[in-house]
Design a protein around this motif. Structure first.
Motif, PDB file in Angstrom:
ATOM      1  N   GLY A 293      -0.014  -1.021   0.061  1.00  0.00           N
ATOM      2  CA  GLY A 293      -0.068   0.042  -0.092  1.00  0.00           C
ATOM      3  C   GLY A 293       0.431   0.918   0.100  1.00  0.00           C
ATOM      4  N   TYR A 294       0.477   2.359  -0.452  1.00  0.00           N
ATOM      5  CA  TYR A 294       1.106   3.516  -0.440  1.00  0.00           C
ATOM      6  C   TYR A 294       1.143   4.115   0.542  1.00  0.00           C
ATOM      7  CZ  TYR A 294       1.253   8.628  -1.127  1.00  0.00           C
ATOM      8  OH  TYR A 294       1.211   9.932  -1.945  1.00  0.00           O
ATOM      9  N   GLU A 295       0.245   3.989   1.570  1.00  0.00           N
ATOM     10  CA  GLU A 295       0.816   4.570   2.723  1.00  0.00           C
ATOM     11  C   GLU A 295       1.551   3.763   3.879  1.00  0.00           C
ATOM     12  OE1 GLU A 295      -0.675   7.624   3.579  1.00  0.00           O
ATOM     13  OE2 GLU A 295      -1.736   7.675   2.233  1.00  0.00           O
ATOM     14  N   GLN A 296       1.547   2.046   3.387  1.00  0.00           N
ATOM     15  CA  GLN A 296       2.695   2.197   4.352  1.00  0.00           C
ATOM     16  C   GLN A 296       3.745   2.036   3.861  1.00  0.00           C
ATOM     17  OE1 GLN A 296       1.525  -2.869   3.581  1.00  0.00           O
ATOM     18  NE2 GLN A 296       3.506  -3.452   5.380  1.00  0.00           N
ATOM     19  N   PHE A 297       4.043   2.009   2.557  1.00  0.00           N
ATOM     20  CA  PHE A 297       5.769   2.374   1.873  1.00  0.00           C
ATOM     21  C   PHE A 297       6.089   3.197   2.722  1.00  0.00           C
ATOM     22  CE2 PHE A 297       8.440   3.686  -1.421  1.00  0.00           C
ATOM     23  CZ  PHE A 297       8.717   2.844  -1.663  1.00  0.00           C
ATOM     24  N   ILE A 298       5.851   5.052   2.532  1.00  0.00           N
ATOM     25  CA  ILE A 298       6.124   5.700   2.644  1.00  0.00           C
ATOM     26  C   ILE A 298       6.271   5.464   4.380  1.00  0.00           C
ATOM     27  CG2 ILE A 298       5.077   8.392   3.872  1.00  0.00           C
ATOM     28  CD1 ILE A 298       3.586   8.517   1.218  1.00  0.00           C
ATOM     29  N   ALA A 299       5.331   4.994   5.349  1.00  0.00           N
ATOM     30  CA  ALA A 299       5.656   4.929   6.568  1.00  0.00           C
ATOM     31  C   ALA A 299       6.793   4.055   7.017  1.00  0.00           C
ATOM     32  CB  ALA A 299       4.192   4.487   7.369  1.00  0.00           C
ATOM     33  N   THR A 300       7.046   2.934   6.641  1.00  0.00           N
ATOM     34  CA  THR A 300       7.849   2.083   6.549  1.00  0.00           C
ATOM     35  C   THR A 300       9.747   2.468   5.581  1.00  0.00           C
ATOM     36  OG1 THR A 300       7.079   0.823   4.651  1.00  0.00           O
ATOM     37  CG2 THR A 300       6.711   0.477   6.864  1.00  0.00           C
ATOM     38  N   THR A 301       9.300   3.346   4.752  1.00  0.00           N
ATOM     39  CA  THR A 301      10.539   3.603   4.749  1.00  0.00           C
ATOM     40  C   THR A 301      11.158   4.864   4.622  1.00  0.00           C
ATOM     41  OG1 THR A 301       9.572   3.582   1.762  1.00  0.00           O
ATOM     42  CG2 THR A 301      10.287   1.520   2.913  1.00  0.00           C
ATOM     43  N   GLY A 302       9.769   6.030   4.371  1.00  0.00           N
ATOM     44  CA  GLY A 302       9.798   7.539   4.343  1.00  0.00           C
ATOM     45  C   GLY A 302       9.881   8.313   2.554  1.00  0.00           C
ATOM     46  N   LYS A 303       9.781   7.137   1.435  1.00  0.00           N
ATOM     47  CA  LYS A 303       9.836   7.267   0.251  1.00  0.00           C
ATOM     48  C   LYS A 303       8.286   7.075  -0.382  1.00  0.00           C
ATOM     49  CE  LYS A 303      13.530   3.808  -0.279  1.00  0.00           C
ATOM     50  NZ  LYS A 303      14.568   5.697  -0.253  1.00  0.00           N
ATOM     51  N   ILE A 304       7.881   8.438  -1.232  1.00  0.00           N
ATOM     52  CA  ILE A 304       6.915   8.984  -1.653  1.00  0.00           C
ATOM     53  C   ILE A 304       6.499   8.360  -2.722  1.00  0.00           C
ATOM     54  CG2 ILE A 304       5.414  10.986  -1.189  1.00  0.00           C
ATOM     55  CD1 ILE A 304       6.934  12.557   0.673  1.00  0.00           C
ATOM     56  N   PRO A 305       6.136   8.007  -3.645  1.00  0.00           N
ATOM     57  CA  PRO A 305       5.319   7.920  -4.694  1.00  0.00           C
ATOM     58  C   PRO A 305       5.675   8.579  -5.530  1.00  0.00           C
ATOM     59  CG  PRO A 305       5.450   5.671  -3.489  1.00  0.00           C
ATOM     60  CD  PRO A 305       5.324   6.911  -2.528  1.00  0.00           C
ATOM     61  N   THR A 306       6.139   9.019  -6.473  1.00  0.00           N
ATOM     62  CA  THR A 306       5.827   9.913  -7.225  1.00  0.00           C
ATOM     63  C   THR A 306       5.472   9.865  -8.860  1.00  0.00           C
ATOM     64  OG1 THR A 306       6.731  11.705  -5.818  1.00  0.00           O
ATOM     65  CG2 THR A 306       5.948  12.905  -7.696  1.00  0.00           C
ATOM     66  N   ARG A 307       4.838  10.632  -9.359  1.00  0.00           N
ATOM     67  CA  ARG A 307       4.454  10.741 -10.792  1.00  0.00           C
ATOM     68  C   ARG A 307       4.493  11.981 -11.316  1.00  0.00           C
ATOM     69  NH1 ARG A 307      -1.280   8.204 -10.082  1.00  0.00           N
ATOM     70  NH2 ARG A 307      -1.287  10.148  -9.011  1.00  0.00           N
ATOM     71  N   ASP A 308       5.193  11.704 -12.830  1.00  0.00           N
ATOM     72  CA  ASP A 308       4.652  13.410 -13.106  1.00  0.00           C
ATOM     73  C   ASP A 308       3.786  13.586 -13.477  1.00  0.00           C
ATOM     74  OD1 ASP A 308       8.026  13.757 -13.416  1.00  0.00           O
ATOM     75  OD2 ASP A 308       8.240  11.711 -14.458  1.00  0.00           O
ATOM     76  N   ASN A 309       2.929  14.355 -12.838  1.00  0.00           N
ATOM     77  CA  ASN A 309       1.844  14.715 -12.607  1.00  0.00           C
ATOM     78  C   ASN A 309       1.275  16.253 -12.179  1.00  0.00           C
ATOM     79  OD1 ASN A 309       0.730  13.650 -11.206  1.00  0.00           O
ATOM     80  ND2 ASN A 309      -0.229  11.979 -12.071  1.00  0.00           N
ATOM     81  N   LEU A 310       0.133  16.826 -12.993  1.00  0.00           N
ATOM     82  CA  LEU A 310      -0.027  18.114 -11.665  1.00  0.00           C
ATOM     83  C   LEU A 310      -0.456  17.322  -9.899  1.00  0.00           C
ATOM     84  CD1 LEU A 310      -2.334  20.302 -14.629  1.00  0.00           C
ATOM     85  CD2 LEU A 310       0.119  20.760 -13.099  1.00  0.00           C
ATOM     86  N   HIS A 311      -1.411  15.987  -9.755  1.00  0.00           N
ATOM     87  CA  HIS A 311      -1.909  15.769  -9.091  1.00  0.00           C
ATOM     88  C   HIS A 311      -0.856  15.709  -7.594  1.00  0.00           C
ATOM     89  CE1 HIS A 311      -4.855  13.932  -6.439  1.00  0.00           C
ATOM     90  NE2 HIS A 311      -3.789  13.177  -5.965  1.00  0.00           N
ATOM     91  N   ASP A 312       0.255  15.296  -8.569  1.00  0.00           N
ATOM     92  CA  ASP A 312       1.362  14.306  -7.561  1.00  0.00           C
ATOM     93  C   ASP A 312       2.704  15.632  -7.528  1.00  0.00           C
ATOM     94  OD1 ASP A 312       0.726  12.065  -7.182  1.00  0.00           O
ATOM     95  OD2 ASP A 312       2.440  10.998  -8.245  1.00  0.00           O
ATOM     96  N   LEU A 313       2.542  16.513  -8.217  1.00  0.00           N
ATOM     97  CA  LEU A 313       3.740  17.865  -8.168  1.00  0.00           C
ATOM     98  C   LEU A 313       2.926  18.637  -6.614  1.00  0.00           C
ATOM     99  CD1 LEU A 313       5.443  20.804  -8.542  1.00  0.00           C
ATOM    100  CD2 LEU A 313       3.936  20.894 -10.622  1.00  0.00           C
ATOM    101  N   PHE A 314       1.695  18.583  -7.055  1.00  0.00           N
ATOM    102  CA  PHE A 314       1.091  19.477  -5.194  1.00  0.00           C
ATOM    103  C   PHE A 314       0.835  18.598  -4.452  1.00  0.00           C
ATOM    104  CE2 PHE A 314      -1.406  21.785  -9.258  1.00  0.00           C
ATOM    105  CZ  PHE A 314      -0.511  22.770  -9.298  1.00  0.00           C
ATOM    106  N   ASN A 315       1.250  17.575  -3.934  1.00  0.00           N
ATOM    107  CA  ASN A 315       1.065  16.686  -3.057  1.00  0.00           C
ATOM    108  C   ASN A 315       2.570  16.830  -2.545  1.00  0.00           C
ATOM    109  OD1 ASN A 315       0.729  14.496  -1.649  1.00  0.00           O
ATOM    110  ND2 ASN A 315       1.553  13.684  -2.760  1.00  0.00           N
TER     111      ASN A 315
END
Length: 345
Positions: free
Chosen positions: A132-154
């Motif tokens: 899961g996206y949230e689990q990956f962030i919590a366990t690694t600190g890494k934030i999956p990021t795509r090259d789109n507007l949504h993830d730029l603003f996130n």
């Protein structure tokens, strides 16, 4: 060679594969973007990376394309480098911010089962299949990021409100653990995670040293919350150090929607009461202070047994003073479809 180290011609070429024309549609002068951390850096670099090849002369265009093809063939640049353009920009901005503030890079919020990790933006394909996206962030600190507007603003919200974003991730993980232990189904989200998601995607924060403004917003009293105190709202383009209220957008999906502003766009807001001293701070100081206060507020809110998204106050975002030219006229607020009577007593 990283994307950020590419020669200017090749950077332009790589951008054509990574950043579509939607990025060029961003109005970086929009008042609802003014509070974002490292705004100047992001503005300048996203503009460059989204500049159409058509703007180059023919020689520069041919050189950019040929250099790009040559470097990919020679493996000096990964063939999937285009998927990391926004991640690289955000990482550079985050490191730049830590250096300017002389602070450690932001981290995830530790829990009983997860230690704190320094944040890093990574390509979407770094997320392991089945995790899961949230689990990956919590366990690694890494934030999956795509090259789109949504993830730029996130990513820009992670830069601006790192403690609050980490707090939301922390509560996601608490709920996932509870639901798994109690029912064995991670898919069941529940009201806490629904509230997190609504605020994370569509949230805004009304900060005020005049409690009646916040109370009026909760009660759908547009006259007392937005019209009468208009002169006391902060102007994003010209900070007022004697202001009594300001609105800052938190929801990254809302920022994306505001690429094409519509009167009906409505944020889900929380109210943070502060002293008048808050408005004497510089904008970066305000954001750092607000991030701490907002994280504490959201922790208390999400810890309530009866929490629901309905506890977030609706706020028609173009009705915020100084956010939209037309709202200078009180008739702007007469639209009952947008500025409704509400459901609260």
């Amino acid at each position: 060679m990283t994307t950020t180290a590419l020669p200017s011609k090749l950077a332009t070429c790589s951008a054509q594969m990574a950043l579509d024309k939607s990025f060029a549609a961003i109005d970086w002068q929009a008042p609802w973007l003014c509070h974002l951390s490292q705004l100047d850096y992001l503005t300048n670099h996203v503009r460059k990376l989204s500049e159409p090849l058509d703007n180059l002369d023919e020689v520069a265009k041919d050189n950019a394309i040929n250099d790009g093809i040559s470097d990919v063939k020679n493996n000096s640049i990964s063939s999937n480098f285009s998927t990391t353009v926004i991640a690289e920009l955000l990482n550079t901005a985050m490191n730049k911010q830590s250096s300017e503030w002389q602070t450690q890079p932001p981290q995830t919020k530790p829990s009983k089962v997860h230690q704190a990790h320094s944040l890093e933006f990574v390509a979407q394909d770094a997320l392991p299949e089945g995790m899961g996206y949230e689990q990956f962030i919590a366990t690694t600190g890494k934030i999956p990021t795509r090259d789109n507007l949504h993830d730029l603003f996130n990513g820009s919200i992670w830069l601006t409100f790192p403690k609050t974003k980490a707090l939301l991730n922390y509560h996601h993980m608490l709920q996932i653990a509870k639901r798994t232990d109690a029912q064995g189904e991670k898919e069941y989200r529940g009201r806490v995670r629904d509230t997190i998601t609504v605020f994370d995607e569509n949230g805004a924060v009304l900060v005020t040293c005049e409690p009646s403004i916040g109370e009026a917003l909760v009660n759908f009293d547009w006259q007392a919350s937005l019209i009468t105190p208009r002169a006391h709202f902060d102007n994003p383009h010209q900070v007022k150090y004697d202001a009594q209220a300001a609105v800052y957008i938190f929801g990254h999906a809302l920022l994306e929607q505001l690429i094409q502003p519509r009167k009906a766009l409505c944020a889900h807001s929380v109210i943070i009461n502060v002293t008048a001293a808050f408005f004497t701070l510089t904008l970066p100081e305000r954001m750092r202070f607000l991030d701490t206060q907002l994280a504490e507020h959201m922790h208390m809110l999400l810890s309530q047994a009866n929490i629901t998204p309905r506890q977030l106050a609706p706020l028609p975002i173009l009705g915020v003073p100084h956010f939209w030219a037309d709202n200078v006229n009180s008739s702007f607020y007469a639209d009952a479809y947008v500025f409704r009577n509400g459901r609260r007593q």
